[in-house]
Every structure is written in C-alpha cells, then in structure tokens.
Design a protein around this motif. Structure first.
Motif, PDB file in Angstrom:
ATOM      1  N   LEU A  61      -1.684  12.025  16.361  1.00 42.03           N
ATOM      2  CA  LEU A  61      -0.961  11.207  17.336  1.00 42.03           C
ATOM      3  C   LEU A  61       0.460  10.932  16.853  1.00 42.03           C
ATOM      4  CD1 LEU A  61      -0.709   9.393  19.839  1.00 42.03           C
ATOM      5  CD2 LEU A  61      -1.820   7.570  18.522  1.00 42.03           C
ATOM      6  N   PHE A  62       0.598  10.469  15.630  1.00 39.34           N
ATOM      7  CA  PHE A  62       1.920  10.178  15.079  1.00 39.34           C
ATOM      8  C   PHE A  62       2.803  11.422  15.099  1.00 39.34           C
ATOM      9  CE2 PHE A  62       0.355   6.130  13.782  1.00 39.34           C
ATOM     10  CZ  PHE A  62       1.448   5.361  13.431  1.00 39.34           C
ATOM     11  N   THR A  63       2.239  12.551  14.663  1.00 41.11           N
ATOM     12  CA  THR A  63       2.988  13.808  14.611  1.00 41.11           C
ATOM     13  C   THR A  63       3.432  14.229  16.010  1.00 41.11           C
ATOM     14  OG1 THR A  63       1.768  14.462  12.645  1.00 41.11           O
ATOM     15  CG2 THR A  63       2.908  16.207  13.826  1.00 41.11           C
ATOM     16  N   SER A  64       2.531  14.086  16.988  1.00 37.47           N
ATOM     17  CA  SER A  64       2.865  14.484  18.360  1.00 37.47           C
ATOM     18  C   SER A  64       3.988  13.638  18.950  1.00 37.47           C
ATOM     19  CB  SER A  64       1.628  14.412  19.256  1.00 37.47           C
ATOM     20  OG  SER A  64       1.288  13.069  19.560  1.00 37.47           O
ATOM     21  N   LEU A  65       4.173  12.450  18.405  1.00 34.97           N
ATOM     22  CA  LEU A  65       5.222  11.552  18.905  1.00 34.97           C
ATOM     23  C   LEU A  65       6.506  11.648  18.080  1.00 34.97           C
ATOM     24  CD1 LEU A  65       2.997   8.466  19.749  1.00 34.97           C
ATOM     25  CD2 LEU A  65       4.034  10.083  21.354  1.00 34.97           C
ATOM     26  N   GLY A  66       6.575  12.652  17.211  1.00 36.59           N
ATOM     27  CA  GLY A  66       7.803  12.897  16.463  1.00 36.59           C
ATOM     28  C   GLY A  66       7.954  12.100  15.186  1.00 36.59           C
ATOM     29  N   ALA A  67       6.851  11.639  14.629  1.00 37.86           N
ATOM     30  CA  ALA A  67       6.926  10.867  13.390  1.00 37.86           C
ATOM     31  C   ALA A  67       7.447  11.744  12.258  1.00 37.86           C
ATOM     32  CB  ALA A  67       5.550  10.319  13.030  1.00 37.86           C
ATOM     33  N   ILE A  68       8.142  11.094  11.333  1.00 37.95           N
ATOM     34  CA  ILE A  68       8.617  11.780  10.136  1.00 37.95           C
ATOM     35  C   ILE A  68       7.929  11.152   8.926  1.00 37.95           C
ATOM     36  CG2 ILE A  68      10.851  12.495  11.082  1.00 37.95           C
ATOM     37  CD1 ILE A  68      12.071  10.053   9.646  1.00 37.95           C
ATOM     38  N   GLU A  69       7.762  11.946   7.881  1.00 38.00           N
ATOM     39  CA  GLU A  69       7.123  11.422   6.678  1.00 38.00           C
ATOM     40  C   GLU A  69       8.167  10.737   5.813  1.00 38.00           C
ATOM     41  OE1 GLU A  69       4.333  12.822   2.986  1.00 38.00           O
ATOM     42  OE2 GLU A  69       4.335  14.019   4.820  1.00 38.00           O
ATOM     43  N   LYS A  70       7.845   9.514   5.422  1.00 40.62           N
ATOM     44  CA  LYS A  70       8.748   8.724   4.580  1.00 40.62           C
ATOM     45  C   LYS A  70       7.900   7.969   3.571  1.00 40.62           C
ATOM     46  CE  LYS A  70      12.588   5.495   5.055  1.00 40.62           C
ATOM     47  NZ  LYS A  70      13.363   4.670   5.974  1.00 40.62           N
ATOM     48  N   ASP A  71       8.131   8.223   2.297  1.00 40.51           N
ATOM     49  CA  ASP A  71       7.380   7.575   1.218  1.00 40.51           C
ATOM     50  C   ASP A  71       5.869   7.782   1.374  1.00 40.51           C
ATOM     51  OD1 ASP A  71       9.764   6.596   0.101  1.00 40.51           O
ATOM     52  OD2 ASP A  71       9.696   4.799   1.366  1.00 40.51           O
ATOM     53  N   GLY A  72       5.470   8.959   1.834  1.00 38.71           N
ATOM     54  CA  GLY A  72       4.056   9.275   1.973  1.00 38.71           C
ATOM     55  C   GLY A  72       3.409   8.758   3.236  1.00 38.71           C
ATOM     56  N   ASN A  73       4.183   8.110   4.104  1.00 41.48           N
ATOM     57  CA  ASN A  73       3.653   7.573   5.351  1.00 41.48           C
ATOM     58  C   ASN A  73       4.370   8.208   6.532  1.00 41.48           C
ATOM     59  OD1 ASN A  73       1.893   5.571   4.171  1.00 41.48           O
ATOM     60  ND2 ASN A  73       3.740   4.443   3.647  1.00 41.48           N
ATOM     61  N   LEU A  74       3.660   8.334   7.643  1.00 41.16           N
ATOM     62  CA  LEU A  74       4.294   8.811   8.864  1.00 41.16           C
ATOM     63  C   LEU A  74       4.961   7.632   9.553  1.00 41.16           C
ATOM     64  CD1 LEU A  74       1.578  11.280  10.191  1.00 41.16           C
ATOM     65  CD2 LEU A  74       3.815  11.853   9.243  1.00 41.16           C
ATOM     66  N   MET A  75       6.226   7.812   9.925  1.00 39.77           N
ATOM     67  CA  MET A  75       7.005   6.712  10.506  1.00 39.77           C
ATOM     68  C   MET A  75       7.621   7.157  11.836  1.00 39.77           C
ATOM     69  SD  MET A  75       6.988   4.390   7.960  1.00 39.77           S
ATOM     70  CE  MET A  75       8.381   3.352   8.229  1.00 39.77           C
ATOM     71  N   ILE A  76       7.662   6.242  12.775  1.00 40.40           N
ATOM     72  CA  ILE A  76       8.375   6.440  14.036  1.00 40.40           C
ATOM     73  C   ILE A  76       9.408   5.330  14.125  1.00 40.40           C
ATOM     74  CG2 ILE A  76       8.211   6.471  16.549  1.00 40.40           C
ATOM     75  CD1 ILE A  76       5.350   7.494  16.257  1.00 40.40           C
ATOM     76  N   GLU A  77      10.649   5.719  14.326  1.00 42.80           N
ATOM     77  CA  GLU A  77      11.722   4.727  14.421  1.00 42.80           C
ATOM     78  C   GLU A  77      11.543   3.875  15.675  1.00 42.80           C
ATOM     79  OE1 GLU A  77      13.995   4.119  12.123  1.00 42.80           O
ATOM     80  OE2 GLU A  77      13.285   5.769  10.860  1.00 42.80           O
ATOM     81  N   ASN A  78      11.808   2.578  15.565  1.00 40.87           N
ATOM     82  CA  ASN A  78      11.701   1.665  16.706  1.00 40.87           C
ATOM     83  C   ASN A  78      12.771   1.908  17.756  1.00 40.87           C
ATOM     84  OD1 ASN A  78       9.437   0.230  15.817  1.00 40.87           O
ATOM     85  ND2 ASN A  78      10.688  -1.104  14.545  1.00 40.87           N
ATOM     86  N   THR A  79      13.924   2.361  17.296  1.00 41.23           N
ATOM     87  CA  THR A  79      15.038   2.589  18.229  1.00 41.23           C
ATOM     88  C   THR A  79      15.552   4.009  18.078  1.00 41.23           C
ATOM     89  OG1 THR A  79      16.607   1.716  16.605  1.00 41.23           O
ATOM     90  CG2 THR A  79      15.768   0.169  18.241  1.00 41.23           C
ATOM     91  N   LEU A  80      16.158   4.488  19.146  1.00 40.38           N
ATOM     92  CA  LEU A  80      16.800   5.799  19.130  1.00 40.38           C
ATOM     93  C   LEU A  80      18.187   5.668  18.513  1.00 40.38           C
ATOM     94  CD1 LEU A  80      15.769   6.963  22.718  1.00 40.38           C
ATOM     95  CD2 LEU A  80      14.677   7.544  20.541  1.00 40.38           C
ATOM     96  N   GLU A  81      18.872   6.788  18.318  1.00 40.43           N
ATOM     97  CA  GLU A  81      20.202   6.765  17.693  1.00 40.43           C
ATOM     98  C   GLU A  81      21.198   5.912  18.477  1.00 40.43           C
ATOM     99  OE1 GLU A  81      21.603  10.698  16.869  1.00 40.43           O
ATOM    100  OE2 GLU A  81      19.897  11.138  15.575  1.00 40.43           O
ATOM    101  N   ASP A  82      21.027   5.839  19.807  1.00 46.79           N
ATOM    102  CA  ASP A  82      21.949   5.053  20.632  1.00 46.79           C
ATOM    103  C   ASP A  82      21.597   3.560  20.651  1.00 46.79           C
ATOM    104  OD1 ASP A  82      19.711   4.937  22.257  1.00 46.79           O
ATOM    105  OD2 ASP A  82      20.639   5.954  23.968  1.00 46.79           O
ATOM    106  N   GLY A  83      20.543   3.174  19.899  1.00 50.76           N
ATOM    107  CA  GLY A  83      20.151   1.768  19.817  1.00 50.76           C
ATOM    108  C   GLY A  83      19.130   1.352  20.860  1.00 50.76           C
ATOM    109  N   SER A  84      18.802   2.237  21.781  1.00 49.19           N
ATOM    110  CA  SER A  84      17.809   1.905  22.812  1.00 49.19           C
ATOM    111  C   SER A  84      16.399   2.005  22.233  1.00 49.19           C
ATOM    112  CB  SER A  84      17.963   2.839  24.015  1.00 49.19           C
ATOM    113  OG  SER A  84      17.699   4.176  23.640  1.00 49.19           O
ATOM    114  N   PRO A  85      15.454   1.281  22.839  1.00 45.77           N
ATOM    115  CA  PRO A  85      14.069   1.317  22.351  1.00 45.77           C
ATOM    116  C   PRO A  85      13.503   2.742  22.413  1.00 45.77           C
ATOM    117  CG  PRO A  85      14.349  -0.434  23.966  1.00 45.77           C
ATOM    118  CD  PRO A  85      15.602   0.380  23.982  1.00 45.77           C
TER     119      PRO A  85
END
Length: 134
Positions: free
Chosen positions: A62-86
């Motif tokens: 699920l995380f991978t399908s939503l574009g998560a990136i691995e950071k410090d051994g965990n899959l992470m999804i940013e809360n905001t986009l580059e333009d600052g929008s949710p």
C-alpha cells in the motif's frame, strides 16, 4: 473465534505476554491454564503470526503504491506536496489502511470454556475475553 486486524497485536500480547508501554502483561500462555487450553491458545498465535506477515506485506505494498520513499529503514509519505498543498496520498492511505485494519480473520472454531480461565492474575485480558466468549 474471529478477530479484526486492528485487534491482532493486542490479542497477541494478551496470549503470549510481553511489555506494553509502561507495564507488562503475563500472557495467557504463562498463566495456570490446562494443556488443552494452551494448545488452543497456541493455534490462535499461529494464526496471528500468519496474518501479521500478510498484513505487513499488504501495508508495505500500500505504501509503495502511494509513492512512499524509504527513509531510515521506514517507508514514508510526505504530508505535503512540493507546492505546499496537502498530499492526496495521505487521505487515500488513511482510507485504505482503515479498510485493511477492519478485515475480519477467522481463527477457527475453538472450544474455550470460561472455567478454563479461572485463575488469579495481575494481568487482564479484555480483548481475548471479548473475542473468545462473544
């Protein structure tokens, strides 16, 4: 005995025992219960182990399908986009994970009897008692 995935981790702790935050739970397998009951409890633990493995794999997918990136051994999804929008992926993640956590698992017909759990303990087992004697 049936349980939902959101109950799985608490149920595992109540059966096997261990630490939760600031206190320990003895675990039903470590209480004074008969061998038949211990056998049935071990069957539930095996089912939980199988379900946990599948749950972890599904969550990672699920995380991978939503574009998560691995950071410090965990899959992470940013809360905001580059333009600052949710990030719309967060809302989808919450919806999908809620649906996943509500999946019901059938551990099979288990012949638990309330009198098999007649012992004194410092621990309580509310999730197990709710599910086993529903």
């Amino acid at each position: 005995m049936k349980f939902k995935l959101f109950q799985m981790f608490e149920l595992e702790l109540e059966i096997a025992g261990g630490k939760r935050e600031d206190f320990s739970i003895v675990g039903l397998l470590n209480e004074s219960v008969n061998f038949k009951t211990k056998y049935l409890l071990q069957r539930v633990l095996k089912k939980i182990s199988d379900e946990k493995e599948q749950f972890i794999n599904s969550e990672k997918e699920l995380f991978t399908s939503l574009g998560a990136i691995e950071k410090d051994g965990n899959l992470m999804i940013e809360n905001t986009l580059e333009d600052g929008s949710p990030n719309p992926a967060i809302e989808k993640l919450i919806k999908e994970k809620t649906q996943l956590m509500n999946v019901e698992v059938d551990a099979g017909e288990l012949d638990f009897k309330i009198e098999d759990f007649d012992f004194k303990s410092e621990s309580t087992y509310p999730v197990f008692m709710l599910l086993a004697f529903d």
